[in-house]
Design an enzyme around this catalytic site. Structure first.
Site, PDB file in Angstrom:
ATOM      1  N   ARG A  76       0.722  -1.251   0.042  1.00  0.00           N
ATOM      2  CA  ARG A  76      -0.062   0.018  -0.137  1.00  0.00           C
ATOM      3  C   ARG A  76       0.848   1.094   0.077  1.00  0.00           C
ATOM      4  O   ARG A  76       2.195   1.053   0.645  1.00  0.00           O
ATOM      5  CB  ARG A  76      -0.761  -0.079   1.165  1.00  0.00           C
ATOM      6  CG  ARG A  76      -1.699  -1.157   1.501  1.00  0.00           C
ATOM      7  CD  ARG A  76      -2.504  -1.051   2.584  1.00  0.00           C
ATOM      8  NE  ARG A  76      -3.647  -1.897   2.887  1.00  0.00           N
ATOM      9  CZ  ARG A  76      -3.273  -3.300   3.646  1.00  0.00           C
ATOM     10  NH1 ARG A  76      -1.951  -3.247   4.225  1.00  0.00           N
ATOM     11  NH2 ARG A  76      -4.476  -4.107   3.718  1.00  0.00           N
ATOM     12  N   LYS A 104      -2.568  -1.468   7.948  1.00  0.00           N
ATOM     13  CA  LYS A 104      -3.652  -1.073   8.620  1.00  0.00           C
ATOM     14  C   LYS A 104      -3.810  -1.331  10.187  1.00  0.00           C
ATOM     15  O   LYS A 104      -3.528  -2.457  10.321  1.00  0.00           O
ATOM     16  CB  LYS A 104      -5.050  -1.562   7.669  1.00  0.00           C
ATOM     17  CG  LYS A 104      -5.114  -0.670   6.471  1.00  0.00           C
ATOM     18  CD  LYS A 104      -6.401  -1.191   5.758  1.00  0.00           C
ATOM     19  CE  LYS A 104      -6.540  -0.203   4.545  1.00  0.00           C
ATOM     20  NZ  LYS A 104      -7.981  -0.706   3.918  1.00  0.00           N
ATOM     21  N   HIS A 115      -2.579   2.461  -6.650  1.00  0.00           N
ATOM     22  CA  HIS A 115      -2.989   1.175  -6.300  1.00  0.00           C
ATOM     23  C   HIS A 115      -3.213   0.336  -7.407  1.00  0.00           C
ATOM     24  O   HIS A 115      -3.206  -0.835  -7.032  1.00  0.00           O
ATOM     25  CB  HIS A 115      -4.521   1.819  -5.779  1.00  0.00           C
ATOM     26  CG  HIS A 115      -4.480   0.754  -4.447  1.00  0.00           C
ATOM     27  ND1 HIS A 115      -3.619   1.123  -3.293  1.00  0.00           N
ATOM     28  CD2 HIS A 115      -5.355  -0.199  -3.929  1.00  0.00           C
ATOM     29  CE1 HIS A 115      -4.129   0.036  -2.408  1.00  0.00           C
ATOM     30  NE2 HIS A 115      -4.997  -0.586  -2.751  1.00  0.00           N
ATOM     31  N   ARG A 123      -0.611  -2.499  -6.928  1.00  0.00           N
ATOM     32  CA  ARG A 123      -1.076  -3.187  -6.071  1.00  0.00           C
ATOM     33  C   ARG A 123      -1.772  -4.365  -6.485  1.00  0.00           C
ATOM     34  O   ARG A 123      -1.710  -5.686  -6.297  1.00  0.00           O
ATOM     35  CB  ARG A 123      -1.549  -2.763  -4.824  1.00  0.00           C
ATOM     36  CG  ARG A 123      -1.875  -3.706  -3.589  1.00  0.00           C
ATOM     37  CD  ARG A 123      -2.163  -2.697  -2.340  1.00  0.00           C
ATOM     38  NE  ARG A 123      -3.072  -3.263  -1.413  1.00  0.00           N
ATOM     39  CZ  ARG A 123      -2.667  -4.319  -0.440  1.00  0.00           C
ATOM     40  NH1 ARG A 123      -1.544  -4.586  -0.169  1.00  0.00           N
ATOM     41  NH2 ARG A 123      -3.590  -4.777   0.470  1.00  0.00           N
ATOM     42  N   HIS A 159      -4.361  -8.402   3.988  1.00  0.00           N
ATOM     43  CA  HIS A 159      -5.605  -8.485   4.049  1.00  0.00           C
ATOM     44  C   HIS A 159      -6.136  -9.180   5.343  1.00  0.00           C
ATOM     45  O   HIS A 159      -5.963 -10.410   5.613  1.00  0.00           O
ATOM     46  CB  HIS A 159      -6.749  -9.053   2.929  1.00  0.00           C
ATOM     47  CG  HIS A 159      -6.569  -8.119   1.714  1.00  0.00           C
ATOM     48  ND1 HIS A 159      -6.830  -8.640   0.593  1.00  0.00           N
ATOM     49  CD2 HIS A 159      -6.491  -6.841   1.501  1.00  0.00           C
ATOM     50  CE1 HIS A 159      -6.634  -7.649  -0.374  1.00  0.00           C
ATOM     51  NE2 HIS A 159      -6.463  -6.470   0.092  1.00  0.00           N
ATOM     52  N   TYR A 167     -10.382 -10.375  -6.247  1.00  0.00           N
ATOM     53  CA  TYR A 167      -9.594 -10.796  -7.600  1.00  0.00           C
ATOM     54  C   TYR A 167     -10.109 -11.967  -8.273  1.00  0.00           C
ATOM     55  O   TYR A 167      -9.768 -12.109  -9.358  1.00  0.00           O
ATOM     56  CB  TYR A 167      -8.212 -10.884  -6.897  1.00  0.00           C
ATOM     57  CG  TYR A 167      -7.567  -9.494  -6.405  1.00  0.00           C
ATOM     58  CD1 TYR A 167      -7.215  -8.662  -7.277  1.00  0.00           C
ATOM     59  CD2 TYR A 167      -7.315  -9.472  -5.201  1.00  0.00           C
ATOM     60  CE1 TYR A 167      -6.634  -7.439  -6.799  1.00  0.00           C
ATOM     61  CE2 TYR A 167      -6.926  -8.252  -4.404  1.00  0.00           C
ATOM     62  CZ  TYR A 167      -6.613  -7.348  -5.460  1.00  0.00           C
ATOM     63  OH  TYR A 167      -6.256  -6.086  -4.882  1.00  0.00           O
TER      64      TYR A 167
END
Length: 307
Positions: A148, A174, A244, A247, A270, A279
């Site tokens: 990220r 995150k 992004h 990524r 994630h 995806y």
């Protein structure tokens, strides 16, 4: 309790307890500030706000501000978080936001670039200046490891470790969660060159910053600076102006190469496998497009379902 004091105490909770990302904290602060203003205008007390009142507020947000389902879902999450705070602070006994039903969100497939397009984009970057060498190194690392932008910003020199096959980096994602990402030989070669020769030119003799990627002034490169630099090179290359995309392309390349979903989840950082599953939807859309392209006769009549 006065609304500004209430908002300040709530934001303190976001930092101390909920451990949300900086972007999410700012989003929640913005949403709750709006909600508190709405309550004040409607002369509604915090302890009396029920689910119906919240629903009317959200409807007005949609109609007046023209927000989409994704923004509405974030607003609901912010309200749930805020009323959890209100319960913990004994300002009320229940959380009315728990009764709200989130909007159905359409699956928005991420934009990706194929390997040839990414190579063309990277080769277009002007390497005559240190900033160009830095940018190529940075974008190569993001694509090679699926970083990220916020994670790339926070990288320090000591977070990088090289080996014979490339290297690894320790990143903070995150919720301030740490994870290890892997990068390949090409990214390692450029990173080694950047750390050894390019960065010292940009940092000068007195700069003691630990930041891996720095600006021409020697300070840590900002998220905004990275977005701006990527958009400049992407526009010249005629590709996506969204960083992004690198990524997303990383994740898609892994799946196309046979990687399992759990591996991709771990590498992307994630917390929920459902986030990674987008995806697989994208892969299905590629199948459908190829089906329409190469079997046009079958699509001239009844539609053919691909599972």
């Amino acid at each position: 309790m006065e609304k500004n004091i209430l908002l300040k105490r709530y934001c303190s909770r976001l930092i101390a307890i909920e451990r949300l990302s900086e972007l999410t904290k700012e989003c929640y602060r913005f949403e709750i500030a709006r909600f508190l203003n709405y309550m004040e205008n409607e002369k509604m007390k915090l302890e009396n706000a029920d689910a119906d009142f919240l629903s009317v507020y959200l409807i007005k947000r949609r109609n007046i501000d023209d927000i989409d389902s994704r923004t509405a879902a974030k607003a609901i999450s912010a309200l749930r978080s805020f009323f959890r705070f209100a319960v913990d602070e004994r300002l009320r006994n229940d959380n009315p936001a728990d009764l709200l039903e989130g909007p159905r969100q359409k699956v928005k497939l991420p934009e990706v670039m194929d390997k040839d397009t990414i190579e063309d984009f990277l080769n277009l970057i002007d390497l005559s200046k240190p900033q160009g060498e830095r940018d190529k190194c940075l974008f190569e690392l993001i694509y090679s490891s699926g970083l990220r932008v916020s994670e790339a910003v926070r990288l320090n020199i000591m977070d990088i470790d090289f080996d014979n096959n490339g290297g690894i980096a320790k990143v903070r994602g995150k919720g301030d969660k740490e994870r290890i990402v892997i990068f390949g030989k090409e990214a390692a070669a450029q990173l080694n060159h950047y750390i050894s020769y390019v960065r010292p030119k940009m940092a000068g003799t007195v700069n003691k910053s630990r930041a891996l990627y720095i600006s021409k002034s020697g300070k840590r490169l900002s998220r905004k600076g990275i977005w701006k630099n990527y958009a400049k090179w992407a526009n010249l290359a005629g590709t996506s102006s969204h960083i992004h995309t690198l990524r997303h392309s990383f994740a898609t390349s892994l799946l196309e190469g046979g990687a399992d979903l759990r591996t991709v989840q771990e590498l992307l950082g994630h917390s929920d496998l459902r986030t990674t599953q987008i995806y697989t939807h994208m892969e299905r859309s590629v199948l459908k497009e190829n089906h329409r392209k190469f079997l046009p006769k079958l699509n001239s009549g009844k539609s053919v379902s691909i599972v």
